[in-house]
Design a protein around this motif. Structure first.
Motif, mmCIF file in Angstrom:
data_model
loop_
_atom_site.group_PDB
_atom_site.id
_atom_site.type_symbol
_atom_site.label_atom_id
_atom_site.label_comp_id
_atom_site.label_asym_id
_atom_site.label_seq_id
_atom_site.Cartn_x
_atom_site.Cartn_y
_atom_site.Cartn_z
ATOM 1 N N SER A 124 -32.449 -19.896 -31.265
ATOM 2 C CA SER A 124 -32.024 -18.674 -32.100
ATOM 3 C C SER A 124 -33.054 -18.078 -32.724
ATOM 4 O O SER A 124 -34.218 -18.358 -32.890
ATOM 5 N N SER A 125 -33.023 -16.641 -32.487
ATOM 6 C CA SER A 125 -34.104 -15.941 -33.283
ATOM 7 C C SER A 125 -33.835 -15.078 -34.332
ATOM 8 O O SER A 125 -34.664 -14.329 -34.836
ATOM 9 N N PHE A 126 -32.608 -15.420 -34.865
ATOM 10 C CA PHE A 126 -32.270 -15.079 -36.205
ATOM 11 C C PHE A 126 -31.863 -15.825 -37.139
ATOM 12 O O PHE A 126 -31.293 -16.831 -36.911
ATOM 13 N N ASP A 185 -30.375 -15.896 -41.755
ATOM 14 C CA ASP A 185 -29.838 -15.096 -42.806
ATOM 15 C C ASP A 185 -30.300 -15.507 -44.164
ATOM 16 O O ASP A 185 -30.493 -16.745 -44.308
ATOM 17 N N ARG A 206 -31.089 -10.393 -42.821
ATOM 18 C CA ARG A 206 -31.454 -10.970 -41.513
ATOM 19 C C ARG A 206 -32.831 -10.844 -41.511
ATOM 20 O O ARG A 206 -34.005 -10.205 -41.786
ATOM 21 N N ASN A 239 -35.849 -12.203 -38.500
ATOM 22 C CA ASN A 239 -36.375 -12.250 -37.339
ATOM 23 C C ASN A 239 -37.213 -13.030 -36.777
ATOM 24 O O ASN A 239 -38.269 -13.241 -37.490
ATOM 25 N N GLN A 265 -35.401 -8.008 -41.022
ATOM 26 C CA GLN A 265 -34.968 -6.891 -40.208
ATOM 27 C C GLN A 265 -35.120 -5.623 -40.739
ATOM 28 O O GLN A 265 -35.244 -4.513 -40.388
#
Length: 159
Positions: free
Chosen positions: A111-113, A115, A67, A69, A37
């Motif tokens: 989910s699209s994310f 960590d 993050r 993506n 990100q």
């Protein structure tokens, strides 16, 4: 009569010209990509000759979270995305300047994310010097690939 003819001609021209446009509905081609990100929203360090952004962090900053993506449809299953250190670009030493938290980012199902986690360690101080840590996304090894434009993210660790 001329007025009506002008209006009809304008409508016909508009109709004719708009009929030539391609269908503007986007169709996703089922390619899956991952990207940082911060690389998407931060300008690259082109003044240093780099194609990726470089973020300054303090010596001993501790746990860092960035993050990741997923570009594409959300996946029904959990995915593991690998990341590593670009040894050609990095001057930081593992165990001295940083430590990776497993080298894997987990994307939860639907989910699209995710960590990306790593630690900036307290290295011996050397006033006015810094080292560079460059992380690179590798994908999942099968159908999720890194986005070539946004797969690298650099960190300048100020010692």
């Amino acid at each position: 009569m001329k007025k009506i003819f002008g209006i009809v001609l304008a409508l016909m021209t508009t109709l004719f010209m708009s009929s030539c446009f391609k269908d503007s509905q986007s169709v996703f081609d089922s390619t899956y990509l991952v990207e940082f990100q911060d690389a998407v929203v931060t300008s690259p360090a082109t003044s240093l000759g780099k194609t990726y952004p470089i973020i300054s962090v303090a010596n001993g900053a501790g746990l860092q979270t960035r993050r990741i993506n997923l570009v594409g449809r959300q996946r029904p299953n959990q995915e593991s995305i690998k990341f590593s250190v670009d040894t050609k670009e990095s001057t930081a030493v593992e165990g001295v300047h940083y430590s990776l938290e497993g080298g894997v980012v987990t994307l939860a199902a639907n989910s699209s994310f995710g960590d990306c986690k790593f630690n900036i360690l307290r290295a011996p101080s050397a006033t006015g010097t810094n080292v560079l840590l460059v992380l690179v996304l590798e994908g999942n090894g099968s159908d999720i690939k890194p986005n070539e434009n946004y797969k690298r993210l650099g960190f300048r660790i100020n010692l």
